[in-house]
Design a protein around this motif. Structure first.
Motif, short mmCIF file in Angstrom:
data_model
loop_
_atom_site.label_atom_id
_atom_site.label_comp_id
_atom_site.label_asym_id
_atom_site.label_seq_id
_atom_site.Cartn_x
_atom_site.Cartn_y
_atom_site.Cartn_z
N TRP A 40 0.84 -1.19 0.00
CA TRP A 40 0.00 0.00 0.00
C TRP A 40 0.88 1.24 0.00
O TRP A 40 0.68 2.16 -0.79
CB TRP A 40 -0.92 -0.07 1.21
CG TRP A 40 -1.95 1.02 1.33
CD1 TRP A 40 -2.14 1.78 2.44
CD2 TRP A 40 -2.92 1.46 0.38
NE1 TRP A 40 -3.18 2.67 2.22
CE2 TRP A 40 -3.68 2.48 0.96
CE3 TRP A 40 -3.23 1.08 -0.91
CZ2 TRP A 40 -4.71 3.13 0.31
CZ3 TRP A 40 -4.26 1.74 -1.57
CH2 TRP A 40 -4.99 2.75 -0.96
N LYS A 41 1.89 1.29 0.87
CA LYS A 41 2.79 2.45 0.95
C LYS A 41 3.53 2.67 -0.37
O LYS A 41 3.58 3.79 -0.88
CB LYS A 41 3.79 2.27 2.08
CG LYS A 41 4.74 3.43 2.22
CD LYS A 41 5.72 3.23 3.35
CE LYS A 41 6.66 4.42 3.46
NZ LYS A 41 7.62 4.24 4.56
N ILE A 44 1.18 4.08 -3.01
CA ILE A 44 0.89 5.50 -2.78
C ILE A 44 2.09 6.35 -3.23
O ILE A 44 1.91 7.40 -3.87
CB ILE A 44 0.55 5.76 -1.30
CG1 ILE A 44 -0.77 5.08 -0.94
CG2 ILE A 44 0.51 7.24 -0.99
CD1 ILE A 44 -1.98 5.59 -1.70
N ARG A 65 1.49 12.87 3.51
CA ARG A 65 0.48 12.02 4.16
C ARG A 65 0.96 10.57 4.26
O ARG A 65 0.71 9.90 5.27
CB ARG A 65 -0.84 12.13 3.43
CG ARG A 65 -1.45 13.51 3.63
CD ARG A 65 -2.68 13.74 2.83
NE ARG A 65 -3.21 15.07 3.14
CZ ARG A 65 -4.00 15.75 2.37
NH1 ARG A 65 -4.40 15.24 1.23
NH2 ARG A 65 -4.42 16.93 2.72
N ALA A 66 1.65 10.10 3.24
CA ALA A 66 2.17 8.73 3.28
C ALA A 66 3.24 8.59 4.35
O ALA A 66 3.28 7.60 5.08
CB ALA A 66 2.73 8.33 1.91
N ASN A 70 -0.74 8.10 6.87
CA ASN A 70 -2.14 8.34 6.54
C ASN A 70 -2.37 8.04 5.06
O ASN A 70 -2.54 8.93 4.23
CB ASN A 70 -2.51 9.79 6.88
CG ASN A 70 -3.99 9.99 6.95
OD1 ASN A 70 -4.76 9.19 6.43
ND2 ASN A 70 -4.40 11.05 7.61
N PHE A 71 -2.39 6.75 4.73
CA PHE A 71 -2.46 6.32 3.34
C PHE A 71 -3.81 6.61 2.70
O PHE A 71 -3.88 6.89 1.51
CB PHE A 71 -2.11 4.85 3.22
CG PHE A 71 -0.73 4.54 3.74
CD1 PHE A 71 0.38 5.11 3.15
CD2 PHE A 71 -0.55 3.72 4.82
CE1 PHE A 71 1.66 4.85 3.63
CE2 PHE A 71 0.71 3.44 5.30
CZ PHE A 71 1.82 4.01 4.71
N ALA A 74 -3.81 10.15 1.65
CA ALA A 74 -2.86 10.28 0.54
C ALA A 74 -3.52 9.81 -0.75
O ALA A 74 -3.38 10.44 -1.80
CB ALA A 74 -1.59 9.47 0.83
N ALA A 75 -4.25 8.70 -0.69
CA ALA A 75 -4.93 8.18 -1.87
C ALA A 75 -6.02 9.12 -2.33
O ALA A 75 -6.20 9.35 -3.53
CB ALA A 75 -5.52 6.81 -1.57
#
Length: 82
Positions: A40-41, A44, A65-66, A70-71, A74-75
């Protein structure tokens, strides 16, 4: 019977797939990573790289945000300035 036993889980999945009209299986990110997909990281941060080609401020916000973990935000930022 232990519901979390791997044989029981495998049997339940097979039965569900065989008896459902529209089967779907959500396996989670760990399975995708083992298959070679991005975490996920990393995904992003990849979006931040792409965003940088079009809107550098969005790219910076996505990265900030990443970095704070806070993914989801960020997305959301990655699609809010299209």
């Amino acid at each position: 019977m232990n519901l979390l036993d791997k044989e029981n889980i495998a049997e339940a999945i097979i039965e569900y797939i065989n008896n459902s009209n529209n089967p779907a299986l959500f396996a989670g990110a760990g399975v995708g990573i083992r298959a070679g997909s991005l975490s996920w990281k990393d995904f992003i941060l990849y979006l931040a790289d792409i965003a940088n080609n079009y809107h550098s401020l969005s790219s910076e916000l996505i990265r900030d945000r990443a970095k704070s973990g806070n993914f989801l935000e960020a997305a959301i930022e990655s699609v809010s300035n299209q």
